[in-house]
Design an enzyme around this catalytic site. Structure first.
Site, PDB file in Angstrom:
ATOM      1  N   GLY A  39      41.437  36.815  36.020  1.00  0.00           N
ATOM      2  CA  GLY A  39      40.068  36.653  35.548  1.00  0.00           C
ATOM      3  C   GLY A  39      39.283  35.875  36.583  1.00  0.00           C
ATOM      4  O   GLY A  39      39.758  34.855  37.104  1.00  0.00           O
ATOM      5  N   ALA A  40      38.085  36.364  36.915  1.00  0.00           N
ATOM      6  CA  ALA A  40      37.318  35.759  38.011  1.00  0.00           C
ATOM      7  C   ALA A  40      37.030  34.282  37.778  1.00  0.00           C
ATOM      8  O   ALA A  40      37.120  33.467  38.702  1.00  0.00           O
ATOM      9  CB  ALA A  40      36.012  36.529  38.218  1.00  0.00           C
ATOM     10  N   ASN A  43      40.452  32.271  37.959  1.00  0.00           N
ATOM     11  CA  ASN A  43      40.948  32.194  39.340  1.00  0.00           C
ATOM     12  C   ASN A  43      40.234  31.103  40.131  1.00  0.00           C
ATOM     13  O   ASN A  43      40.862  30.289  40.811  1.00  0.00           O
ATOM     14  CB  ASN A  43      40.757  33.536  40.043  1.00  0.00           C
ATOM     15  N   ARG A 110      38.179  43.700  29.103  1.00  0.00           N
ATOM     16  CA  ARG A 110      37.770  42.294  29.135  1.00  0.00           C
ATOM     17  C   ARG A 110      38.014  41.577  27.810  1.00  0.00           C
ATOM     18  O   ARG A 110      37.981  40.349  27.754  1.00  0.00           O
ATOM     19  CB  ARG A 110      36.308  42.189  29.559  1.00  0.00           C
ATOM     20  N   TYR A 173      24.033  47.772  35.783  1.00  0.00           N
ATOM     21  CA  TYR A 173      23.207  46.728  35.180  1.00  0.00           C
ATOM     22  C   TYR A 173      21.788  46.757  35.738  1.00  0.00           C
ATOM     23  O   TYR A 173      20.816  46.533  35.012  1.00  0.00           O
ATOM     24  CB  TYR A 173      23.853  45.368  35.462  1.00  0.00           C
ATOM     25  N   GLY A 223      36.052  41.034  54.293  1.00  0.00           N
ATOM     26  CA  GLY A 223      37.431  41.499  54.318  1.00  0.00           C
ATOM     27  C   GLY A 223      38.154  41.015  55.568  1.00  0.00           C
ATOM     28  O   GLY A 223      38.131  39.830  55.900  1.00  0.00           O
ATOM     29  N   ALA A 224      38.772  41.955  56.274  1.00  0.00           N
ATOM     30  CA  ALA A 224      39.542  41.616  57.474  1.00  0.00           C
ATOM     31  C   ALA A 224      38.674  41.049  58.594  1.00  0.00           C
ATOM     32  O   ALA A 224      39.193  40.457  59.547  1.00  0.00           O
ATOM     33  CB  ALA A 224      40.291  42.844  57.973  1.00  0.00           C
ATOM     34  N   GLY A 250      42.058  39.059  43.755  1.00  0.00           N
ATOM     35  CA  GLY A 250      41.776  37.636  43.617  1.00  0.00           C
ATOM     36  C   GLY A 250      41.420  36.928  44.907  1.00  0.00           C
ATOM     37  O   GLY A 250      41.113  35.730  44.886  1.00  0.00           O
ATOM     38  N   ASP A 253      37.918  35.428  44.851  1.00  0.00           N
ATOM     39  CA  ASP A 253      37.839  34.225  44.024  1.00  0.00           C
ATOM     40  C   ASP A 253      38.430  33.028  44.769  1.00  0.00           C
ATOM     41  O   ASP A 253      37.899  31.917  44.699  1.00  0.00           O
ATOM     42  CB  ASP A 253      38.594  34.439  42.716  1.00  0.00           C
TER      43      ASP A 253
END
Length: 292
Positions: A39-40, A43, A110, A173, A223-224, A250, A253
């Site tokens: 869970g964000a 974490n 969720r 959204y 990312g990388a 994760g 987070d």
């Protein structure tokens, strides 16, 4: 001691499946499967506590063994809990499918997280900090709680960080709606795809600059390729830490927690140092499947 950071976001069980080959629809595929707390919101809170930052987590769990186990794990990690049990709902579960090329797909139930209410969220102490997981705003259930948390933090003169969460739900959204909701955020923490979506800029550097025109600080994970810090006319890039990447679940987070722990401990710390702290925390996560 500074007031605890208030983290608002999901508490869930992560089921991480690292596939040994391409998916095999209609057949079998060997995989390494690990279940752990996720869970964000949870974490970020767990990593902040591990880094020595006082933190309180606001969220919801179901009245089940999974919820009891997750809250016990978080409490043992040093997280102060403002977590409500929802009798009629199950604790959230997220399935993460990780393909050999690192591509990741998330299946999200969720559960009780959708029942979060404004009354569940403690107001940050004056001069404190609120970290809001963007998932809180992206569903009608917990949206009022997320908006109330943002208003209360602004009224208390707190700094605020927001993670946009995920491009799919964010697009559904509405970008303009999300930007309006989070206009008062001090720090936004999108990944590259989220930054492009939020700004309409194809170039991630331009996207970071565009977000920094709206907020005091924008930090974009690459990312990388590491991460970018944009604030005013300042733009700082730091490379990712060398790591054999097994699973990125994760990692964002962990990055957020590492960066926030460094930044909140010393707001005058250089952007490079804050980025490096976040990248170091993320590198620890990607080396082990299902690690938090």
């Amino acid at each position: 001691m500074p007031p605890p950071v208030v983290v608002v976001g999901d508490v869930a069980t992560d089921v991480v499946a690292v596939l040994s080959g391409e998916p095999a629809p209609g057949s079998d595929r060997p995989a390494r499967i690990v279940s752990r707390g996720g869970g964000a919101g949870a974490n970020v809170a767990a990593h902040l506590a591990r880094l020595g930052t006082p933190v309180v987590l606001a969220g919801c769990i179901g009245d089940d063994a999974a919820g009891a186990g997750l809250t016990a794990e978080l409490a043992a990690a040093g997280v102060e809990l403002a977590v409500r049990t929802v009798p009629s709902a199950a604790t959230g579960t997220i399935v993460s499918l990780v393909e050999p090329d690192g591509q990741r797909s998330m299946l999200a139930d969720r559960g009780a997280n959708l029942a979060l209410r404004p009354a569940d969220v403690p107001t940050p102490a004056p001069g404190g900090h609120l970290h809001l997981s963007g998932y809180t705003l992206l569903d009608p259930g917990p949206r009022d709680a997320g908006l109330a948390a943002l208003r209360a933090a602004a009224a208390a003169g707190c700094t605020v960080s927001v993670d946009p969460a995920s491009t799919g739900p964010l697009r559904g959204y509405g970008v303009d709606r999300w930007l309006a909701d989070t206009a008062a955020a001090t720090l936004v923490l999108p990944n590259a795809d989220e930054a492009r979506l939020l700004t309409g800029c194809a170039d991630v550097t331009e996207a970071a600059r565009a977000l920094a025109a709206r907020h005091p600080v924008a930090v974009v994970t690459l990312g990388a390729e590491g991460a970018l810090w944009a604030a005013g006319d300042e733009l700082v890039h730091r490379p990712a830490r060398p790591a054999t990447v097994v699973d990125t679940t994760g990692a964002g987070d962990a990055f957020a927690a590492g960066l926030l722990a460094a930044w909140l401990a010393d707001p005058h710390r250089s952007p490079a140092e804050a980025l490096d702290a976040g990248l170091a925390c993320a590198a620890e996560v990607v080396r082990s499947p299902g690690a938090r």
